[in-house]
Design a protein around this motif. Structure first.
Motif, PDB file in Angstrom:
ATOM      1  N   GLN A 127       0.843  -1.209   0.000  1.00  5.63           N
ATOM      2  CA  GLN A 127       0.000   0.000   0.000  1.00  5.63           C
ATOM      3  C   GLN A 127       0.872   1.251   0.000  1.00  5.63           C
ATOM      4  O   GLN A 127       0.574   2.227  -0.683  1.00  5.63           O
ATOM      5  N   TYR A 128       1.957   1.216   0.751  1.00  2.00           N
ATOM      6  CA  TYR A 128       2.891   2.346   0.782  1.00  2.00           C
ATOM      7  C   TYR A 128       3.510   2.558  -0.604  1.00  2.00           C
ATOM      8  O   TYR A 128       3.619   3.685  -1.074  1.00  2.00           O
ATOM      9  N   TRP A 177       2.127   1.777  -3.423  1.00  3.28           N
ATOM     10  CA  TRP A 177       1.048   2.343  -4.241  1.00  3.28           C
ATOM     11  C   TRP A 177       0.967   3.855  -4.026  1.00  3.28           C
ATOM     12  O   TRP A 177       0.869   4.621  -4.980  1.00  3.28           O
ATOM     13  N   LEU A 178       0.996   4.277  -2.762  1.00  2.00           N
ATOM     14  CA  LEU A 178       0.915   5.712  -2.465  1.00  2.00           C
ATOM     15  C   LEU A 178       2.114   6.473  -3.014  1.00  2.00           C
ATOM     16  O   LEU A 178       1.968   7.600  -3.498  1.00  2.00           O
ATOM     17  N   LEU A 217       1.400   6.836  -6.620  1.00  2.23           N
ATOM     18  CA  LEU A 217       0.195   7.606  -6.924  1.00  2.23           C
ATOM     19  C   LEU A 217       0.386   9.108  -6.725  1.00  2.23           C
ATOM     20  O   LEU A 217      -0.065   9.903  -7.563  1.00  2.23           O
ATOM     21  N   ALA A 218       1.022   9.501  -5.645  1.00  4.21           N
ATOM     22  CA  ALA A 218       1.141  10.926  -5.313  1.00  4.21           C
ATOM     23  C   ALA A 218       1.772  11.759  -6.432  1.00  4.21           C
ATOM     24  O   ALA A 218       1.214  12.802  -6.817  1.00  4.21           O
ATOM     25  N   TRP A 270      -5.339   8.053 -11.009  1.00  7.03           N
ATOM     26  CA  TRP A 270      -5.536   6.778 -10.316  1.00  7.03           C
ATOM     27  C   TRP A 270      -5.633   5.634 -11.328  1.00  7.03           C
ATOM     28  O   TRP A 270      -4.993   4.598 -11.179  1.00  7.03           O
ATOM     29  N   PRO A 306      -3.219   2.626   6.060  1.00  6.91           N
ATOM     30  CA  PRO A 306      -2.698   2.980   4.728  1.00  6.91           C
ATOM     31  C   PRO A 306      -3.806   3.286   3.720  1.00  6.91           C
ATOM     32  O   PRO A 306      -3.661   4.161   2.884  1.00  6.91           O
ATOM     33  N   ALA A 326      -4.959   6.749   4.199  1.00  5.55           N
ATOM     34  CA  ALA A 326      -4.019   7.724   3.627  1.00  5.55           C
ATOM     35  C   ALA A 326      -4.317   7.947   2.147  1.00  5.55           C
ATOM     36  O   ALA A 326      -4.289   9.078   1.658  1.00  5.55           O
ATOM     37  N   GLU A 327      -4.612   6.873   1.429  1.00  6.15           N
ATOM     38  CA  GLU A 327      -4.974   6.993   0.009  1.00  6.15           C
ATOM     39  C   GLU A 327      -6.276   7.773  -0.139  1.00  6.15           C
ATOM     40  O   GLU A 327      -6.395   8.650  -1.003  1.00  6.15           O
ATOM     41  N   LEU A 334      -5.644  11.466   0.470  1.00  2.44           N
ATOM     42  CA  LEU A 334      -4.942  12.039  -0.674  1.00  2.44           C
ATOM     43  C   LEU A 334      -5.908  12.327  -1.814  1.00  2.44           C
ATOM     44  O   LEU A 334      -5.904  13.416  -2.391  1.00  2.44           O
TER      45      LEU A 334
END
Length: 180
Positions: free
Chosen positions: A51-52, A54-55, A58-59, A85, A113, A116-117, A120
């Motif tokens: 997941q981290y 992915w973030l 993504l950011a 996305w 996590p 967090a997505e 964002l």
């Protein structure tokens, strides 16, 4: 964490994604894949690392999409964020599939996590303001993410708006739909 730990975790994560690509839909055999149990405490730890990742991917895509939307006033933030996305989901299909597969099973391990997505996405799309209650931001982000997932990827683009005044009603409508 030392650099050796970093590389061990990264290599184990990439090896897991490679295995998942070859074995779609199967449960990750945490103790059977070489090096994974040395790099991660358990499956939830591995999934948090995914997941981290992915973030982290993504950011910057969202930032680029918002930068493009800012240069063209006929494009909206919601479409830019949705497009970013889907662009990442297309570029990293195995990572997205694994996160989706385990979202229900490992809900407790991925709740923070995932939040967090959702934060964002809600903030980047302009659906919330940073000073709003954190629970509201996450709830609206979760609703927005559900809507983004339902969209057909080939139809997701930064949609033109006739004028700036139309953005506020669309944002208000999306907020109402997500809080209902």
């Amino acid at each position: 964490m030392s650099w050796n730990d970093f590389y061990r975790r990264r290599n184990a994560l990439l090896a897991t994604l490679d295995w998942c690509e070859r074995n779609p839909g199967e449960a990750i055999p945490f103790f059977d894949l070489t090096g994974i149990d040395e790099a991660f405490i358990d499956r939830a730890d591995l999934l948090r690392a995914m997941q981290y990742r992915w973030l982290l991917l993504l950011a910057p895509r969202i930032e680029l999409a918002l930068d493009q939307a800012a240069r063209r006033p006929d494009l909206d933030r919601v479409g830019a964020v949705s497009g970013a996305w889907h662009e990442l989901a297309d570029a990293e299909p195995t990572l997205r599939r694994v996160l989706d597969q385990y979202a229900e099973v490992e809900e407790e391990g991925l709740r923070r996590p995932a939040a967090a997505e959702q934060r964002l996405l809600a903030l980047a799309a302009g659906l919330v303001e940073p000073d709003e209650p954190a629970e509201d931001i996450v709830r609206i982000g979760a609703g927005f993410l559900a809507m983004v997932r339902e969209q057909q990827p080939e139809r997701v683009e930064m949609q033109p708006c006739a004028s700036l005044w139309r953005r506020r009603p669309v944002t208000a409508l999306l907020r109402r739909l997500m809080t209902a």
